[in-house]
Design an enzyme around this catalytic site. Structure first.
Site, PDB file in Angstrom:
ATOM      1  N   SER A 133      53.053  28.515  62.966  1.00 58.72           N
ATOM      2  CA  SER A 133      52.852  29.833  62.364  1.00 58.72           C
ATOM      3  C   SER A 133      53.049  30.914  63.412  1.00 58.72           C
ATOM      4  O   SER A 133      52.429  30.876  64.482  1.00 58.72           O
ATOM      5  CB  SER A 133      51.447  29.921  61.767  1.00 58.72           C
ATOM      6  OG  SER A 133      51.270  31.104  61.039  1.00 58.72           O
ATOM      7  N   ALA A 134      53.883  31.918  63.098  1.00 61.05           N
ATOM      8  CA  ALA A 134      54.284  32.914  64.085  1.00 61.05           C
ATOM      9  C   ALA A 134      53.137  33.782  64.567  1.00 61.05           C
ATOM     10  O   ALA A 134      53.126  34.209  65.730  1.00 61.05           O
ATOM     11  CB  ALA A 134      55.396  33.796  63.518  1.00 61.05           C
ATOM     12  N   HIS A 135      52.171  34.076  63.704  1.00 59.87           N
ATOM     13  CA  HIS A 135      51.115  35.002  64.136  1.00 59.87           C
ATOM     14  C   HIS A 135      50.185  34.384  65.171  1.00 59.87           C
ATOM     15  O   HIS A 135      49.376  35.073  65.768  1.00 59.87           O
ATOM     16  CB  HIS A 135      50.306  35.513  62.930  1.00 59.87           C
ATOM     17  CG  HIS A 135      49.389  34.513  62.318  1.00 59.87           C
ATOM     18  ND1 HIS A 135      49.794  33.600  61.378  1.00 59.87           N
ATOM     19  CD2 HIS A 135      48.071  34.286  62.511  1.00 59.87           C
ATOM     20  CE1 HIS A 135      48.768  32.860  61.019  1.00 59.87           C
ATOM     21  NE2 HIS A 135      47.710  33.251  61.688  1.00 59.87           N
ATOM     22  N   CYS A 169      26.016  29.763  59.721  1.00 63.10           N
ATOM     23  CA  CYS A 169      25.436  31.078  59.442  1.00 63.10           C
ATOM     24  C   CYS A 169      26.513  32.131  59.211  1.00 63.10           C
ATOM     25  O   CYS A 169      26.246  33.170  58.611  1.00 63.10           O
ATOM     26  CB  CYS A 169      24.572  31.528  60.620  1.00 63.10           C
ATOM     27  SG  CYS A 169      23.511  30.270  61.280  1.00 63.10           S
TER      28      CYS A 169
END
Length: 460
Positions: free
Chosen positions: A194-196, A320
């Site tokens: 994935s590029a991001h 949490c």
């Protein structure tokens, strides 16, 4: 503001920004058309594919661009299983895979297939022998991440690929976290990324299917991207993704060494600055910029908010901080402390001064959160009462059950027990982790009228 969450999304690389802006003017036309604008767009797409293939270490005609890394994973799993449907419907994954892989595995089970989850050790790594043991005559595909997204542990991909290759089973590698740092080793069969994650724009993934791998794309057919990623290509984003991948690779060796020194600084100093901390993940075989630790007696969501107020963006695998109130599947599979979990993932270019300032701020921030929750501060046990105790923590979420346990463990004699009643899933992990950290004996769990009873014996 110091951004320390690059494992979720790296800041847009300057080269990606330049390429994106430039290709908006040149790459808007349909690359499938033969007129001038289309030919220009096709040249940009072909150049981007060649650059990405060189970075991956594959042929250009083996790589297609997808709308996301998740889509690449889902298409890769579905296509590989469909291509080998005559072999069987058995899928192997590790217990710490990204949720995109685990969701694909759930879909396999819903459609009548079978899935084996390979466990990991306390560092988050798989044993290649466990993959070998999981292989059966009807195994169609195995999946393994190159490095873990939550704790940074690198997986023995080459060894697992060798095991799978010997059995004639393709291996799909989720390389989202590591591809910006280098090629994935080993004789793998499919790869998704994935590029991001490496500083490219969001909305671009890539899927590699090696020649010779049986693969049948699923869904309606499309003439684009070899039929494996239907729809009009987002050419400006693709060009920017390929350009940034090449740019980060050129800087990778030097920047990796620098970030390793910074994360090692955090790993080494946090346990001395903050009491009752467990640093998790492999200390050596890990991504350059990722370090993860968990703090006893801390509400993870509150800690993240306080660090944000202090100017630091970090993430957490604590229950949490989750809408489901269940701990991270990665931390759960590793059997480590989940409460007060903090993942620091440094983007390239992080100044050393930001890390030093984080180390200055962290102790006071943790102490303030613990004080607000009423966590124990004394290290010496209280006088013994001579009786076993029951702590009722039903309806109270992490880290309260562990805090209440810590408050009363000194009230029972050595050999005495404390029974903690809890309906919080995190207690199943965090109470044994507390025992290991504090030198007490975790006896086990048993059903209770409400929730579950966790038994702890005081031995010191």
């Amino acid at each position: 503001m110091a951004y320390f969450d690059a494992a979720s999304a790296a800041p847009l690389h300057p080269v990606a920004r330049q390429a994106l802006l430039a290709s908006l003017d040149e790459g808007w036309a349909d690359p499938a058309r033969l007129y001038r604008e289309g030919r220009r767009a096709r040249l940009l797409l072909d150049a981007a594919r060649e650059a990405a293939a060189e970075a991956v270490g594959c042929r250009a005609d083996e790589l297609v661009f997808t709308p996301s890394g998740t889509r690449a994973v889902h298409s890769g799993v579905a296509g590989a299983l469909a291509g080998r449907r005559r072999v069987g419907r058995h899928l192997i994954v590790s217990a710490v895979e990204h949720s995109s892989v685990l969701h694909a595995a759930e879909e396999v089970e819903r459609n009548g297939g079978t899935v084996t989850q390979v466990p990991v050790d306390r560092t988050g790594a798989v044993d290649p022998a466990a993959y070998a043991a999981a292989l059966t005559g009807d195994t169609a595909l195995a999946c393994l991440q190159s490095a873990n997204h939550e704790v940074g542990t690198e997986q023995p991909v080459a060894e697992v690929a060798e095991v799978c290759r010997a059995a004639g089973v393709p291996l799909l590698v989720d390389a989202a976290q590591s591809l910006g740092w280098g090629k994935v080793p080993g004789d793998w069969s499919l790869l998704a990324a994935s590029a991001h994650k490496w500083g490219g724009p969001s909305g671009v993934g890539l899927l590699v299917v090696r020649k010779g791998v049986r693969f049948a794309p699923q869904g309606p057919g499309d003439e684009r991207e070899s039929g494996r990623a239907p729809g009009f290509e987002n050419l400006p984003a693709i060009v920017a993704a390929a350009a940034s991948l090449r740019a980060v690779r050129a800087e990778a060796a030097e920047e990796a060494a620098r970030l390793r020194e910074l994360t090692e600084r955090i790993r080494a100093r946090v346990p001395g600055l903050v009491t009752d901390v467990e640093v998790v993940g492999d200390a050596v075989r890990r991504l350059p910029g990722v370090v993860t630790f968990s703090c006893l007696y801390v509400d993870g969501e509150t800690l993240l908010h306080e660090l944000d107020r202090a100017g630091f963006s970090v993430s957490s695998g604590s229950s949490c901080t989750s809408s489901t109130l269940t701990p991270s599947h990665v931390l759960k599979a590793m059997g480590v402390l989940t409460e007060g979990n903090v993942r620091v993932s440094l983007p390239p270019g992080t100044p050393a001064e930001d890390v030093e300032r984080f180390l200055e701020v962290l102790p006071g921030t943790v102490a303030a959160v613990r004080e607000r929750l009423g966590a124990p501060t004394a290290t010496e046990p209280a006088p013994e009462t001579g009786a076993d105790l029951v702590v009722d923590a039903i309806g109270r979420r992490c880290p309260v059950p562990v805090i209440e346990l810590a408050k009363v463990i000194g009230d029972v004699p050595v050999g005495g027990t404390v029974r903690v009643l809890s309906d919080d899933e995190a207690a199943r992990l965090d109470i044994p982790a507390w025992c290991e950290m504090r030198g007490q004996e975790y006896v086990g769990e048993e059903p209770a009228e409400r929730g579950t009873a966790y038994l702890v014996r005081r031995i010191s």
